[in-house]
Design a protein around this motif. Structure first.
Motif, short mmCIF file in Angstrom:
data_model
loop_
_atom_site.label_atom_id
_atom_site.label_comp_id
_atom_site.label_asym_id
_atom_site.label_seq_id
_atom_site.Cartn_x
_atom_site.Cartn_y
_atom_site.Cartn_z
N ILE A 1 0.84 -1.20 0.00
CA ILE A 1 0.00 0.00 0.00
C ILE A 1 0.88 1.25 0.00
N PHE A 2 1.89 1.26 0.85
CA PHE A 2 2.76 2.42 0.96
C PHE A 2 3.44 2.73 -0.38
N PHE A 3 4.07 1.73 -0.98
CA PHE A 3 4.81 1.98 -2.23
C PHE A 3 3.87 2.22 -3.41
N SER A 4 2.68 1.64 -3.37
CA SER A 4 1.70 1.92 -4.43
C SER A 4 1.28 3.38 -4.39
N LEU A 5 1.05 3.90 -3.20
CA LEU A 5 0.67 5.31 -3.08
C LEU A 5 1.86 6.25 -3.33
N ALA A 6 3.05 5.80 -2.97
CA ALA A 6 4.23 6.64 -3.19
C ALA A 6 4.55 6.78 -4.68
N ASN A 7 4.36 5.70 -5.44
CA ASN A 7 4.65 5.75 -6.89
C ASN A 7 3.44 6.18 -7.68
N PHE A 8 2.28 5.67 -7.35
CA PHE A 8 0.99 6.05 -7.92
C PHE A 8 0.99 6.07 -9.44
N SER A 9 1.52 4.98 -10.01
CA SER A 9 1.55 4.87 -11.46
C SER A 9 1.71 3.40 -11.83
N PHE A 10 0.99 2.97 -12.87
CA PHE A 10 1.14 1.60 -13.35
C PHE A 10 2.46 1.41 -14.09
#
Length: 167
Positions: free
Chosen positions: A126-135
């Motif tokens: 969750i943390f890294f998904s929100l930090a990168n926020f891109s597919f």
């Protein structure tokens, strides 16, 4: 861990440790341990989720404030605080009646390992998904999640071995 003073000390020591020491560790420009999530593992089990959600949010917000990350620590820590009772029921076969008597010290290492690994990987994803926020950065999300989870778990299990007395 039912003593409010121990919880207060745990809260502020994990905040201090994360903000002033662990946030300054960055291996290979991507791997960072997030040991503050231990607060969720050690917080006593209760039917009422409001206190753990509140304190997890505050701890995450404190880390966000000093890390300038805009709330992603608060969100990811609050999510694992919310879902932890589900995993306690799955891995430890505990009911609400068992919550006042539950302690990680009394459980087998395999169950503790599964519980801690699951919550750590969920938090980090969750943390890294929100930090990168891109597919386009999905491989980076997966690799950062994997390697940071390993580093965090290594520190957690080493720390628990050092600070836990065999009785």
């Amino acid at each position: 861990m039912n003593n409010p003073f121990k919880l207060f000390f745990l809260f502020f020591s994990l905040l201090f440790l994360q903000v002033f020491i662990l946030n300054n560790i960055l291996l290979f420009d991507a791997i960072n341990p997030y040991l503050y999530i231990v607060f969720v593992f050690l917080y006593p089990l209760k039917e009422n989720k409001i206190p753990i959600l509140f304190f997890s949010f505050l701890l995450g917000l404190g880390v966000d404030f000093f890390s300038d990350t805009g709330g992603i620590h608060a969100f990811s820590l609050t999510v694992i605080a919310y879902i932890r009772l589900f995993f306690v029921k799955v891995y430890f076969n505990k009911l609400e009646i068992d919550f006042p008597f539950f302690s990680l010290k009394t459980e087998s290492f395999g169950k503790i390992f599964n519980y801690v690994v699951t919550l750590t990987v969920i938090h980090h994803f969750i943390f890294f998904s929100l930090a990168n926020f891109s597919f386009h950065n999905f491989f980076n999300v997966l690799s950062n999640t994997f390697f940071s989870s390993i580093f965090t778990l290594f520190l957690y299990f080493i720390g628990s071995a050092i600070f836990t007395r065999n009785e």
